[in-house]
Design a protein around this motif. Structure first.
Motif, PDB file in Angstrom:
ATOM      1  N   GLY A 134       0.851  -1.179   0.000  1.00 39.28           N
ATOM      2  CA  GLY A 134       0.000   0.000   0.000  1.00 39.28           C
ATOM      3  C   GLY A 134       0.888   1.230   0.000  1.00 39.28           C
ATOM      4  N   ASP A 135       0.592   2.187   0.889  1.00 44.01           N
ATOM      5  CA  ASP A 135       1.397   3.407   0.978  1.00 44.01           C
ATOM      6  C   ASP A 135       2.207   3.408   2.271  1.00 44.01           C
ATOM      7  N   SER A 136       2.857   2.289   2.558  1.00 40.10           N
ATOM      8  CA  SER A 136       3.601   2.168   3.798  1.00 40.10           C
ATOM      9  C   SER A 136       5.015   1.673   3.559  1.00 40.10           C
ATOM     10  N   LEU A 137       5.941   2.262   4.304  1.00 46.26           N
ATOM     11  CA  LEU A 137       7.308   1.753   4.425  1.00 46.26           C
ATOM     12  C   LEU A 137       7.605   1.506   5.903  1.00 46.26           C
ATOM     13  N   HIS A 138       6.602   1.058   6.625  1.00 48.50           N
ATOM     14  CA  HIS A 138       6.705   0.945   8.079  1.00 48.50           C
ATOM     15  C   HIS A 138       7.613  -0.221   8.470  1.00 48.50           C
ATOM     16  N   PRO A 139       8.406  -0.065   9.539  1.00 44.24           N
ATOM     17  CA  PRO A 139       9.297  -1.149   9.967  1.00 44.24           C
ATOM     18  C   PRO A 139       8.593  -2.459  10.321  1.00 44.24           C
ATOM     19  N   VAL A 140       7.295  -2.422  10.604  1.00 41.55           N
ATOM     20  CA  VAL A 140       6.586  -3.678  10.883  1.00 41.55           C
ATOM     21  C   VAL A 140       6.721  -4.651   9.718  1.00 41.55           C
ATOM     22  N   LEU A 141       6.931  -4.124   8.519  1.00 39.42           N
ATOM     23  CA  LEU A 141       7.033  -4.978   7.333  1.00 39.42           C
ATOM     24  C   LEU A 141       8.390  -5.674   7.233  1.00 39.42           C
ATOM     25  N   PHE A 142       9.365  -5.251   8.046  1.00 42.34           N
ATOM     26  CA  PHE A 142      10.669  -5.918   8.024  1.00 42.34           C
ATOM     27  C   PHE A 142      10.572  -7.374   8.499  1.00 42.34           C
ATOM     28  N   ALA A 143       9.480  -7.712   9.142  1.00 42.38           N
ATOM     29  CA  ALA A 143       9.274  -9.111   9.552  1.00 42.38           C
ATOM     30  C   ALA A 143       9.211 -10.050   8.352  1.00 42.38           C
ATOM     31  N   HIS A 144       9.036  -9.483   7.152  1.00 38.81           N
ATOM     32  CA  HIS A 144       8.884 -10.304   5.948  1.00 38.81           C
ATOM     33  C   HIS A 144      10.106 -10.186   5.047  1.00 38.81           C
ATOM     34  N   ARG A 145      11.265 -10.047   5.666  1.00 33.34           N
ATOM     35  CA  ARG A 145      12.524 -10.017   4.911  1.00 33.34           C
ATOM     36  C   ARG A 145      12.642 -11.261   4.031  1.00 33.34           C
ATOM     37  N   GLY A 146      13.169 -11.034   2.833  1.00 32.16           N
ATOM     38  CA  GLY A 146      13.393 -12.156   1.926  1.00 32.16           C
ATOM     39  C   GLY A 146      12.177 -12.592   1.153  1.00 32.16           C
ATOM     40  N   VAL A 147      11.073 -11.823   1.229  1.00 32.25           N
ATOM     41  CA  VAL A 147       9.860 -12.170   0.489  1.00 32.25           C
ATOM     42  C   VAL A 147      10.176 -12.276  -1.004  1.00 32.25           C
ATOM     43  N   ASP A 148       9.459 -13.148  -1.706  1.00 32.97           N
ATOM     44  CA  ASP A 148       9.745 -13.364  -3.125  1.00 32.97           C
ATOM     45  C   ASP A 148       9.552 -12.100  -3.962  1.00 32.97           C
ATOM     46  N   LEU A 149       8.473 -11.350  -3.704  1.00 33.85           N
ATOM     47  CA  LEU A 149       8.195 -10.154  -4.495  1.00 33.85           C
ATOM     48  C   LEU A 149       7.667  -9.061  -3.587  1.00 33.85           C
ATOM     49  N   PRO A 157       4.419  12.101  -2.536  1.00 36.62           N
ATOM     50  CA  PRO A 157       4.786  13.291  -1.767  1.00 36.62           C
ATOM     51  C   PRO A 157       5.422  12.962  -0.429  1.00 36.62           C
ATOM     52  N   TYR A 158       5.293  11.722   0.027  1.00 32.26           N
ATOM     53  CA  TYR A 158       5.815  11.312   1.324  1.00 32.26           C
ATOM     54  C   TYR A 158       7.135  10.545   1.206  1.00 32.26           C
ATOM     55  N   LEU A 159       7.741  10.482   0.004  1.00 33.83           N
ATOM     56  CA  LEU A 159       8.895   9.624  -0.230  1.00 33.83           C
ATOM     57  C   LEU A 159      10.134  10.408  -0.651  1.00 33.83           C
ATOM     58  N   THR A 160      11.290   9.831  -0.365  1.00 30.41           N
ATOM     59  CA  THR A 160      12.550  10.230  -0.973  1.00 30.41           C
ATOM     60  C   THR A 160      13.199   8.967  -1.541  1.00 30.41           C
ATOM     61  N   GLU A 161      14.117   9.150  -2.473  1.00 27.51           N
ATOM     62  CA  GLU A 161      14.832   7.995  -3.034  1.00 27.51           C
ATOM     63  C   GLU A 161      15.529   7.195  -1.950  1.00 27.51           C
ATOM     64  N   ARG A 162      16.203   7.875  -1.034  1.00 23.66           N
ATOM     65  CA  ARG A 162      16.958   7.166  -0.016  1.00 23.66           C
ATOM     66  C   ARG A 162      16.055   6.391   0.933  1.00 23.66           C
ATOM     67  N   LEU A 163      14.887   6.951   1.229  1.00 26.06           N
ATOM     68  CA  LEU A 163      13.934   6.244   2.087  1.00 26.06           C
ATOM     69  C   LEU A 163      13.497   4.939   1.433  1.00 26.06           C
ATOM     70  N   VAL A 164      13.130   5.003   0.148  1.00 29.00           N
ATOM     71  CA  VAL A 164      12.685   3.809  -0.570  1.00 29.00           C
ATOM     72  C   VAL A 164      13.830   2.800  -0.692  1.00 29.00           C
ATOM     73  N   ALA A 165      15.007   3.280  -1.103  1.00 27.66           N
ATOM     74  CA  ALA A 165      16.141   2.386  -1.292  1.00 27.66           C
ATOM     75  C   ALA A 165      16.521   1.700   0.012  1.00 27.66           C
ATOM     76  N   GLY A 166      16.495   2.432   1.118  1.00 24.51           N
ATOM     77  CA  GLY A 166      16.812   1.838   2.408  1.00 24.51           C
ATOM     78  C   GLY A 166      15.798   0.796   2.822  1.00 24.51           C
ATOM     79  N   PHE A 167      14.534   1.055   2.524  1.00 25.64           N
ATOM     80  CA  PHE A 167      13.471   0.100   2.846  1.00 25.64           C
ATOM     81  C   PHE A 167      13.666  -1.197   2.066  1.00 25.64           C
ATOM     82  N   ILE A 168      13.960  -1.069   0.769  1.00 24.75           N
ATOM     83  CA  ILE A 168      14.189  -2.258  -0.047  1.00 24.75           C
ATOM     84  C   ILE A 168      15.390  -3.038   0.478  1.00 24.75           C
TER      85      ILE A 168
END
Length: 219
Positions: A134-149, A157-168
C-alpha cells in the motif's frame, strides 16, 4: 504465480488457485488505458486504504457488478466506501483464506501526508510470497525479509529515493515491483526507474518494472 500490474498501485495476483485484485484506484483508469472489464474473473478485491488513487468507487462498483467478487479492506475503508454504496468485508490483522489462497492482512501505517488525517493502511502478504505495501514503508514490514516479491511505492509526496532504497535493502526481497507513479509523465517514470534499478540490482534483487498495463512477472 503470476503478478500483473495495471498502472499506479493496482496488481492482480493469480496463484493458479485464486485471483486477487489489489488497489484498483483512480489513476489506473483515468486515461482509459485500463477498464474495469480488463481483469477477468476474480475471487476477491482488496484495498490497502481508502484514498481514491487506491480505491476508485466507480471502478470498484463496476468490477463487483461484473465479477461478484467480495471487497476486502479495513474498518476505515469500509466506513468511507459505504458512502458510495460499497460493502467492504473488514479484514482484521492476521491470515485469511480466499479459496486456496492465504492472505495475511498487516496493519502498516500510511506514510505521513499533508492532511488533517493519515488513513489507516493495510499491507497484504499473499501465500507468503507477494507483499503489497500500500502506501507504507513501516518497519513492521521488516518481519517479511526475503519475500519473493515486494510491491513498494517508489514515488509520492511522502517519499525520498533514499527512504525507498533503504526500505528495499532492509527487506532484501528476491524481486521488486515499483508502485505509485501513475500520476507521472512517461519520461519521468523512465528517469525514476533508471535511478532505482541499478541500486536494486546491486543488492542482488530483481527489478520488474512492469511499465505497461497488463505487464506480468512470473514467480
Amino acid at each position: 504465480m503470476r503478478v500483473t500490474k495495471y498502472l499506479h498501485s493496482c496488481l492482480l495476483v493469480d496463484t493458479g488457485a485464486a485471483r486477487l485484485l489489489i488497489d484498483p484506484g483512480r489513476f489506473t483508469f483515468v486515461e482509459g488505458r485500463v477498464t474495469p472489464e480488463d481483469f477477468g474473473e476474480l475471487d476477491a478485491i482488496a484495498v490497502t486504504h481508502h484514498h481514491p488513487d487506491h480505491a476508485d468507487p466507480d471502478a470498484l462498483s463496476a468490477i463487483i457488478r461484473r465479477t461478484g467478487a467480495p471487497l476486502l479492506g479495513d474498518r476505515q475503508s469500509a466506513e468511507r466506501l459505504a458512502a458510495y454504496g460499497l460493502t467492504v468485508t473488514v479484514v482484521e490483522p492476521g491470515p485469511h483464506r480466499i479459496g486456496a489462497m492465504t492472505v495475511d492482512a498487516i496493519r502498516a501505517d500510511h506514510e505521513p501526508v499533508l492532511a488533517d488525517e493519515t488513513p489507516a493502511n493495510t499491507a497484504y502478504l499473499i501465500d507468503g510470497r507477494v507483499l503489497h505495501c500500500g502506501d507504507s514503508l513501516h518497519p513492521v514490514l521488516f518481519a517479511h525479509r526475503g519475500v519473493d516479491l515486494l510491491a513498494v511505492p517508489v514515488m509520492g509526496p511522502y517519499l525520498t529515493e533514499r527512504l525507498v532504497a533503504g526500505f528495499i535493502a532492509q527487506l532484501n526481497p528476491v524481486a521488486v515491483v515499483p508502485l505509485h507513479h501513475g500520476y507521472a509523465k512517461e519520461f519521468f517514470i523512465t528517469q525514476r526507474y533508471d535511478t532505482y534499478r541499478p541500486y536494486v540490482e546491486q543488492l542482488g534483487v530483481t527489478w520488474h518494472g512492469l511499465r505497461e498495463p497488463g505487464d506480468t512477472a512470473l514467480l
